[in-house]
Structures are given as C-alpha cells and as structure tokens.
Design an enzyme around this catalytic site. Sequence first.
Site, PDB file in Angstrom:
ATOM      1  N   ARG A 110       0.843  -1.198   0.000  1.00  0.00           N
ATOM      2  CA  ARG A 110       0.000   0.000   0.000  1.00  0.00           C
ATOM      3  C   ARG A 110       0.884   1.256   0.000  1.00  0.00           C
ATOM      4  NH1 ARG A 110      -1.940   0.950   4.325  1.00  0.00           N
ATOM      5  NH2 ARG A 110      -1.241  -0.839   5.535  1.00  0.00           N
ATOM      6  N   TYR A 134      -1.256  -3.443  -6.933  1.00  0.00           N
ATOM      7  CA  TYR A 134      -1.042  -4.298  -5.763  1.00  0.00           C
ATOM      8  C   TYR A 134      -2.158  -4.239  -4.729  1.00  0.00           C
ATOM      9  CZ  TYR A 134       1.560  -7.086  -2.482  1.00  0.00           C
ATOM     10  OH  TYR A 134       1.952  -8.107  -1.667  1.00  0.00           O
ATOM     11  N   LYS A 167      -9.683  -2.417   1.420  1.00  0.00           N
ATOM     12  CA  LYS A 167      -9.413  -1.262   2.298  1.00  0.00           C
ATOM     13  C   LYS A 167     -10.218  -0.040   1.863  1.00  0.00           C
ATOM     14  CE  LYS A 167      -6.464  -3.853   4.323  1.00  0.00           C
ATOM     15  NZ  LYS A 167      -6.157  -4.132   5.698  1.00  0.00           N
ATOM     16  N   HIS A 189     -10.618  -2.559  11.183  1.00  0.00           N
ATOM     17  CA  HIS A 189      -9.506  -3.403  10.719  1.00  0.00           C
ATOM     18  C   HIS A 189      -9.310  -4.520  11.744  1.00  0.00           C
ATOM     19  CE1 HIS A 189      -5.015  -3.439   9.234  1.00  0.00           C
ATOM     20  NE2 HIS A 189      -5.751  -4.299   8.561  1.00  0.00           N
ATOM     21  N   SER A 242      -1.465  -3.516  10.299  1.00  0.00           N
ATOM     22  CA  SER A 242      -1.051  -4.372   9.198  1.00  0.00           C
ATOM     23  C   SER A 242       0.203  -5.169   9.559  1.00  0.00           C
ATOM     24  CB  SER A 242      -0.772  -3.507   7.964  1.00  0.00           C
ATOM     25  OG  SER A 242      -1.915  -2.754   7.635  1.00  0.00           O
ATOM     26  N   CYS A 288       0.605  -7.399  11.842  1.00  0.00           N
ATOM     27  CA  CYS A 288       0.828  -7.521  13.296  1.00  0.00           C
ATOM     28  C   CYS A 288       0.030  -8.657  13.922  1.00  0.00           C
ATOM     29  CB  CYS A 288       0.531  -6.196  13.986  1.00  0.00           C
ATOM     30  SG  CYS A 288       1.753  -4.935  13.585  1.00  0.00           S
ATOM     31  N   LYS A 312      -3.179 -10.439  12.855  1.00  0.00           N
ATOM     32  CA  LYS A 312      -4.617 -10.747  12.803  1.00  0.00           C
ATOM     33  C   LYS A 312      -4.877 -12.123  12.179  1.00  0.00           C
ATOM     34  CE  LYS A 312      -5.679  -7.008  10.536  1.00  0.00           C
ATOM     35  NZ  LYS A 312      -4.288  -6.503  10.534  1.00  0.00           N
ATOM     36  N   ASN A 372      -2.975 -14.633  11.903  1.00  0.00           N
ATOM     37  CA  ASN A 372      -2.496 -15.705  12.769  1.00  0.00           C
ATOM     38  C   ASN A 372      -3.417 -15.952  13.957  1.00  0.00           C
ATOM     39  OD1 ASN A 372       0.518 -16.846  12.241  1.00  0.00           O
ATOM     40  ND2 ASN A 372       0.171 -14.889  11.248  1.00  0.00           N
ATOM     41  N   ASP A 430      -9.294  -9.813   8.661  1.00  0.00           N
ATOM     42  CA  ASP A 430      -8.770  -8.477   8.349  1.00  0.00           C
ATOM     43  C   ASP A 430      -9.781  -7.357   8.574  1.00  0.00           C
ATOM     44  OD1 ASP A 430      -6.377  -7.070   7.349  1.00  0.00           O
ATOM     45  OD2 ASP A 430      -7.607  -6.507   5.646  1.00  0.00           O
ATOM     46  N   ARG A 457       2.350 -12.151  -0.323  1.00  0.00           N
ATOM     47  CA  ARG A 457       1.031 -12.545   0.196  1.00  0.00           C
ATOM     48  C   ARG A 457       0.504 -13.794  -0.486  1.00  0.00           C
ATOM     49  NH1 ARG A 457      -1.619  -8.767   4.078  1.00  0.00           N
ATOM     50  NH2 ARG A 457       0.009  -7.217   4.359  1.00  0.00           N
TER      51      ARG A 457
HETATM   52  P1  GTP Z   1      -2.409  -7.641   7.433  1.00  0.00           P
HETATM   53  O1  GTP Z   1      -2.917  -8.686   6.507  1.00  0.00           O
HETATM   54  O2  GTP Z   1      -1.277  -6.841   6.854  1.00  0.00           O
HETATM   55  O3  GTP Z   1      -3.472  -6.735   7.952  1.00  0.00           O
HETATM   56  O4  GTP Z   1      -1.679  -8.397   8.645  1.00  0.00           O
HETATM   57  P2  GTP Z   1      -2.127  -9.304   9.892  1.00  0.00           P
HETATM   58  O5  GTP Z   1      -2.436  -8.450  11.050  1.00  0.00           O
HETATM   59  O6  GTP Z   1      -3.155 -10.293   9.480  1.00  0.00           O
HETATM   60  O7  GTP Z   1      -0.767 -10.044  10.249  1.00  0.00           O
HETATM   61  P3  GTP Z   1      -0.355 -11.596  10.164  1.00  0.00           P
HETATM   62  O8  GTP Z   1      -1.191 -12.469  11.050  1.00  0.00           O
HETATM   63  O9  GTP Z   1      -0.288 -11.971   8.748  1.00  0.00           O
HETATM   64  O10 GTP Z   1       1.101 -11.540  10.789  1.00  0.00           O
HETATM   65  C1  GTP Z   1       2.131 -10.739  10.286  1.00  0.00           C
HETATM   66  C2  GTP Z   1       3.479 -11.281  10.694  1.00  0.00           C
HETATM   67  O11 GTP Z   1       3.568 -11.366  12.115  1.00  0.00           O
HETATM   68  C3  GTP Z   1       3.732 -12.679  10.155  1.00  0.00           C
HETATM   69  O12 GTP Z   1       5.069 -12.754   9.727  1.00  0.00           O
HETATM   70  C4  GTP Z   1       3.513 -13.569  11.354  1.00  0.00           C
HETATM   71  O13 GTP Z   1       4.284 -14.749  11.298  1.00  0.00           O
HETATM   72  C5  GTP Z   1       3.927 -12.669  12.526  1.00  0.00           C
HETATM   73  N1  GTP Z   1       3.169 -12.999  13.769  1.00  0.00           N
HETATM   74  C6  GTP Z   1       1.835 -13.207  13.862  1.00  0.00           C
HETATM   75  N2  GTP Z   1       1.482 -13.538  15.138  1.00  0.00           N
HETATM   76  C7  GTP Z   1       2.621 -13.535  15.862  1.00  0.00           C
HETATM   77  C8  GTP Z   1       2.915 -13.789  17.245  1.00  0.00           C
HETATM   78  O14 GTP Z   1       2.053 -14.093  18.057  1.00  0.00           O
HETATM   79  N3  GTP Z   1       4.224 -13.666  17.615  1.00  0.00           N
HETATM   80  C9  GTP Z   1       5.206 -13.325  16.721  1.00  0.00           C
HETATM   81  N4  GTP Z   1       6.465 -13.247  17.170  1.00  0.00           N
HETATM   82  N5  GTP Z   1       4.967 -13.085  15.404  1.00  0.00           N
HETATM   83  C10 GTP Z   1       3.698 -13.189  14.981  1.00  0.00           C
HETATM   84  C1  SPV Z   2      -2.905  -4.423   5.169  1.00  0.00           C
HETATM   85  O1  SPV Z   2      -1.947  -3.762   4.738  1.00  0.00           O
HETATM   86  O2  SPV Z   2      -3.449  -4.180   6.275  1.00  0.00           O
HETATM   87  C2  SPV Z   2      -3.418  -5.566   4.386  1.00  0.00           C
HETATM   88  C3  SPV Z   2      -2.860  -5.806   3.048  1.00  0.00           C
HETATM   89  O3  SPV Z   2      -4.303  -6.269   4.860  1.00  0.00           O
HETATM   90  S1  SPV Z   2      -3.543  -4.789   1.815  1.00  0.00           S
HETATM   91  O4  SPV Z   2      -4.737  -5.439   1.293  1.00  0.00           O
HETATM   92  O5  SPV Z   2      -2.531  -4.637   0.768  1.00  0.00           O
HETATM   93  O6  SPV Z   2      -3.910  -3.507   2.377  1.00  0.00           O
HETATM   94 MN    MN Z   3      -4.966  -5.538   6.871  1.00  0.00          MN
END
Ligand code: GTP
Ligand code: SPV
Ligand code: MN
Length: 602
Positions: free
Chosen positions: A75, A214, A223, A243, A265, A267, A269, A271, A290, A382
């Site tokens: 983004r 992208y 978004k 979000h 983002s 951080c 979610k 997972n 998300d 992604r």
């Molecule tokens: P967006 O799709 O960008 O909104 O991200 P998201 O909030 O869904 O993040 P996601 O769960 O994809 O995690 C982002 C990164 O953080 C990945 O590399 C994960 O492996 C890592 N991560 C997720 N949960 C944890 C956790 O509990 N501990 C640690 N150390 N890393 C984590």
């Molecule tokens: C984020 O950046 O929070 C995402 C990926 O979930 S994107 O759809 O590119 O915004």
């Molecule tokens: Mn997101």
Amino acid sequence: MVTGLKNPPTDHAGLLAWVAEVAELTTPDQIVWCDGSDAEWKRLTSELVAFGTLEPVPAKPDSFLARTNPNDVARVEERTFICSTNPEDAGPTNNWTSPEYMRETMTDLYRGSMRGRTMYVIPFCMGSLEAEKPMFGVEITDSAYVVISMHIMARMGTHVLEAMGGDAEYVPALHSVGAPLEPGQSDVSWPCNDTKYISHFPETREIWSYGSGYGGNSLLGKKCYALRIGSAMGRDEGWLAEHMLILRLTSPEGKVYHITGAFPSACGKTNLAMLEPTIPGWKVETLGDDIAWLRWGEDGRLWASNPEYGLFGVAPGTDYRTNPNAMRTIEKGHTLFTNVALTEEGDVWWEGMGEPPANATDWKGNEWTPDSEGLSSHPNSRFCTPIKQCPILSDAYEDPRGVPIDAILFGGRRATTIPLVTQARDWTHGVYMGATLSSETTAAAVGQVGVVRRDPMAMLPFIGYNAGDYFDHWIGMGKSADDESKLPSVFYVNWFRRDEDGGFLWPGFGENSRVLKWVVERLEGKAEAVETPIGFNPRPEDIDVEGLDMDPNDLAASLKVDPEEWKAELPLVEEWFTKIGNRLPTQLWAELDALKSRLGVD
Ligand code: GTP
Ligand code: SPV
Ligand code: MN
C-alpha cells in the site's frame, strides 16, 4: 461503440451510464462484464500465464504466482487521499485534496489510460447478499490480475449483478494501472505507473485508484470500500467499519465467545484468527482475518461480520508450526501467491517456512540459494485464498448478522512498554487504549519499517474521515448501548515485547490461546488481575502456563507494567492528541489526565 456496451448483461441505467462514461474516458479496446465463473477464472489465469504475469505453482492445485514490479509491492499511504469538501473532515491524519482538484487531476490521468487494454467490469458485494441492505460495489479495472484476485476476495459476478437489479445503490470503484499501450507496443508482465493515486470521495461514496496493481491499492472492495468508505458510512448510519479479525472461542465447558482483534497491518490478525490453541480443550474457529463490520443486534449487543470472501495474508512467517490452518487453507489450491519464491520442485517458499530450498527463483525472478544475499520473498509477499477453504471456518461465517462480540482486543507491535495483556476499566478507557494504540511500522506499506507510530484502532491508514470524529463515534457507540454491560470488554495485547537480546519474550502464535483463556475468564469473573495505573493486569500466576517451557523471568517481563516506561509514553500521547486537535473528544483528554495522576505525574 466499444464492444461490451452493446449487449450488456444488466438494465441498471446508472451503472450502464457510468460504464459508458468510463469507457469513453479511458478508451479501452474492449469491455468485459465479469461473471465470476470457473470458466472466467480458467480463461484469465491461462491468459496471464501465457503472457508471463503469472507462473503456475504445479505443487498446488490450480495455483499461481505473480511477480510484481519491484516498485509496486505494498500500500502507498503517501499517495492515499480522502477528498472531502472541507479539509477538516479528512482530518490531520489523512492526505487531503478537494474533490474538484482530485477529479480534475485524475480525469487527466485516466484519459486514454486503458488504451490497448481490456476494461473489466466487476459487480461485487461486500458481506452477505442476504443482508438487509447488501453492500454492492462495482469495480472497473484494466487489470486481469485484479479480476482473478476479486474472484477470491469478494462475492462477485453474475449473481451479484442480478441481485443489484435495475436500481440498487452501489459504490463505483475505478481502477487503472495507468499503462496504456500504443499500437504495436509490447506489454510488460506487471504494468503500473510511477504516478499513483488511491483516492476516496467519502461524501459521494466513490473510489478512484490509479497507477498500482497491488493488493490494497487495487482490490478496491477491501481497504478502500470496506474500511475507508465503510467507516464514513458507519459514522453516518451508526455502525463501525474496523480493521479487525473475528474469531469464535469455545472453552472446555463448551461456552462460546466471540472476540475481535484490531492489530495494525502485519501484526498478527490472520495468525490469531486461525489459532490452534496449545491448551487442551479450547477450540478456535475463524470468522474473519482483516475486516469486521460492527453493528447493533436486536439483543442490544454489538455484532461483527466479515465483509470479505477470501484471505490476503502475509506469506513470510507462515508455516505449519506458526499457522497450520493457513497452510491447510492454501494447500487446497485455488490460491494466488504474489512475490514469493518458487522452488525447483514447483512449490512456493518464503522466509519462515521451514528449511530453505537448495535452489529457487526469488520474487524478482532471479536464481536464489540459501547463500544468496537478499530475501527469497518480499516481506509483504502474500497468499490470496478463498476463506471457505479454511478448515476451521465457523458455520456462522455466512450469517449476515455476524456474531455477538464479547471482547475486543487492541494490539500492536511494541518492543517495550506494552504488557502482554491489559484489561480496560470500561468502554471509554477501552476507546482511549484504541485511540493511543502504537505500533512499529511494517512492510505492509511503502516506507520505513520498525518506526513506532500511533495507529489508532489499527486504522490510521483506513479512517475515511477526521480521526477526532472517529474517536467520538467510538465513544458514542458506547453511549448508545442500552446497557453498558452488553458492550464488549476491551483488552490491549502485545505479542511482540522483546528482551535485551532482541528476542521475543512471549512465544506467540498458538500459545496466545493462554492469553485468550485469561480474557474469557475475566469475562466470567474467574481470573484474577491486579489494578495498575494502566488497567487490570494479570500476575504471572494468573496466566495458565502449564506445559509451556518458558523462563519464568521472561513471562514476568512480558507482563510487567513499568511506570517509568509509561511515563515516557505520556508526552507522545499528548503530542498525538494535540495533533488530532479540537475534534478530539474531551473524554480522551480526561482519560490521559487520569492516567497521569495514577502514574503520579501532574
Ligand atoms: P495484514 O494482513 O497486513 O493486515 O496483517 P495481519 O495483522 O493479518 O498479520 P499476520 O497475522 O499476517 O502476521 C504478520 C506477521 O507477524 C507474520 O510474519 C507472522 O508470522 C507474525 N506474527 C503473527 N502472530 C505472531 C505472534 O504471536 N508472535 C510473533 N512473534 N509473530 C507473529
Ligand atoms: C494491510 O496492509 O493491512 C493488508 C494488506 O491487509 S492490503 O490489502 O494490501 O492492504
Ligand atoms: Mn490488513
């Protein structure tokens, strides 16, 4: 007349007029109305493979890899605009131009921008088609990659167009990669433009995007609609577009809870939404990873639904050990990968997925070995995969009402200061926690990574109006509850606190179930906590660590509330609130004053 306008599959006069107007402006070679069929998926993926935009991933059924232009990988917050009539209504956290200026500027850019290309018309619906008021959108794009991504990410196609009938309201969302082709000019595998605009007109509920292919820049239901335009709709109509992930947690006694989590983002979610608990007897089911729309239910509670149809998840770090359910989801195929590595065996690989392959092709298309200097995959690479393939998807996913929320988690990525978990005193204190949320920046947006910034409710890049008004709307949602006890409890989590050596103090991932357990036991009045200046915090003995091989000092350090660290945070919050200015609700200044006095600062 361009083909595609002659026998359109709809009699929606407003839509037909808009499609004709865009075609006249952008001058594509042809117009294709997307039907969302398997045949369309097959045709477009084959074309994109033949062309070189996609490469098949033979190890997974019906799956493909895209390599973007290295300048189009995330983004672009600096190029994202909220174009309200009054600049105050965009607020101090958004880029603003007047609607007139932006319309003029982008109309010039769109003029002829689809020359030599196909213009696709994608009717889509964010959220259930069975909703009281289905949230329709139509994206016009000159990117076939966007079309196949929208196949996965949103309900789209003929059935949506039919549901729109002749007069449904919809959000028009215009997208062009901004790379017209002159006759005879050869195309590149990832067309885009150095000039980028991701523009929103919240007053007229329109989206104009230009120059990027992208993710969040181009899949405009996500978004742009579900968060930025959605949040402005929610302000006007009394709901919230957030979000947030949504999960269902079932305790060993069979009690069912629904939890949402707003983390910035990249951080955590996705997972947390797919967590496999490490503590016996607990079960997690996924509802969303998300975006959540929060609305009042007939029972006076706040209900959350996921408007999306797929997952667009961060690849690096995803593995059978960290997120097995994401791995099982993509294993089923029908998945688009972007900017990951491809192994000699024809499978995808990325950093954090077990042992590296001896030989691979990296995200830029170059040969890669474990000795190579660069990363095999872009940090914001992604996977785009249907949510229905998630093996732990909740049976409530399709319910247009969503699920009643018991707890809201705010969370960020902070190496210091923020403890593993804190419970807010009440709704307003919870809003304060959300409004002051801070996190280290990640690769999800173009710019420096690892810089701490305020990211209120994890919505900094996604609030479609003035952030002060947005906080006021959150406080107002609490006030409009007929009974405060029906509001979700608010918690603030941080999986990312570090020790002196830079390692994470808390193991995270599946072990986060231990924190969820404390959260629901607080709701049930069963778990202990101590009152600290920042809220209610567990002591080490309040977290179930049975079976967890963890240094007790690390646990204590992850939970620690250090008054000195919190005092250092105060001027940053003050600066942040001052930046928001006179639309910041007075209740939040009062919360800051109360925190100061509890910390013994005047
Ligand atoms: P967006 O799709 O960008 O909104 O991200 P998201 O909030 O869904 O993040 P996601 O769960 O994809 O995690 C982002 C990164 O953080 C990945 O590399 C994960 O492996 C890592 N991560 C997720 N949960 C944890 C956790 O509990 N501990 C640690 N150390 N890393 C984590
Ligand atoms: C984020 O950046 O929070 C995402 C990926 O979930 S994107 O759809 O590119 O915004
Ligand atoms: Mn997101």
